[in-house]
Scaffold this active site. Structure first.
Site, PDB file in Angstrom:
ATOM      1  N   ILE A 101       0.834  -1.197   0.000  1.00 27.40           N
ATOM      2  CA  ILE A 101       0.000   0.000   0.000  1.00 27.40           C
ATOM      3  C   ILE A 101       0.872   1.252   0.000  1.00 27.40           C
ATOM      4  CG2 ILE A 101      -0.234  -0.125   2.515  1.00 27.40           C
ATOM      5  CD1 ILE A 101      -3.081   1.053   2.200  1.00 27.40           C
ATOM      6  N   CYS A 102       0.354   2.311  -0.595  1.00 25.60           N
ATOM      7  CA  CYS A 102       0.961   3.642  -0.572  1.00 25.60           C
ATOM      8  C   CYS A 102       2.269   3.652  -1.370  1.00 25.60           C
ATOM      9  CB  CYS A 102       1.134   4.094   0.872  1.00 25.60           C
ATOM     10  SG  CYS A 102       1.484   5.851   1.087  1.00 25.60           S
ATOM     11  N   ALA A 103       3.383   3.908  -0.718  1.00 25.26           N
ATOM     12  CA  ALA A 103       4.684   3.918  -1.389  1.00 25.26           C
ATOM     13  C   ALA A 103       5.294   2.525  -1.518  1.00 25.26           C
ATOM     14  CB  ALA A 103       5.657   4.832  -0.643  1.00 25.26           C
TER      15      ALA A 103
END
Length: 185
Positions: A101-103
């Protein structure tokens, strides 16, 4: 019962890590928080967490999937760890779940797992994901890989992980019981 590993490196995004751990445990999924070195790890907002195990524990090979939270420098610390890269490559060869998730999808890219895959991430990381099929959906699933956008999507990400393993009823009950259905209309 499925067993999932949540990798925590210094600078991890607390919402993405702890929300996923919370939801999986509510669904009675064994979910272990795993660090790269010390048992205590700090999130990007200086929240200290005591992990369950270290990546050096031989049992990490026995889990059904690995989850990689984002946050900076947490995601780059995961990306720069040969132990993490080797673990997720091994999981991928065995068709085990790999979720980021995310980066954290940058970790998948560094491991060579994004080529031709539908992937999403936090906005601005697209160029670091290799030759993937980039999507802007909140949660994207392509085979054994699940990716998501960021902190606000952590609950949906966790529900998709439950669905992946066939915990559909549990995911629906938590979606309703945690009032997420009232937010997303």
């Amino acid at each position: 019962m499925k067993k999932l590993l949540v990798m925590l490196a210094d600078g991890f995004e607390e919402i993405e890590a702890l929300t996923v751990v919370d939801i999986l445990r509510r669904a009675n999924v064994k979910c272990s928080m795993c660090t790269l070195e010390e048992k205590e790890v700090r999130g990007t907002h200086d929240i200290k967490v005591i992990a369950d195990i270290s990546i050096d524990n031989e049992s990490v090979k026995d889990y059904d999937g690995v989850i990689l939270p984002g946050g900076l420098p947490g995601a780059t610390n995961l990306r720069d760890s040969e132990k993490v890269l080797n673990l997720i490559r091994d999981y991928n060869k065995k068709d085990k779940l790999i979720a980021a998730i995310c980066a954290a999808p940058i970790v998948l890219s560094e491991a060579g797992l994004t080529e031709g895959k539908a992937i999403t991430s936090y906005p601005g990381f697209e160029e670091q994901l290799g030759n993937c099929l980039y999507k802007e959906d909140l949660v994207v699933r392509d085979g054994n890989i699940i990716t998501s956008r960021g902190p606000a999507t952590a609950m949906l990400f966790a529900y998709e992980i439950l669905n992946y393993f066939g915990y559909k009823r549990e995911a629906e009950n938590l979606y309703e019981g945690m009032l997420v259905k009232d937010l997303i209309k």
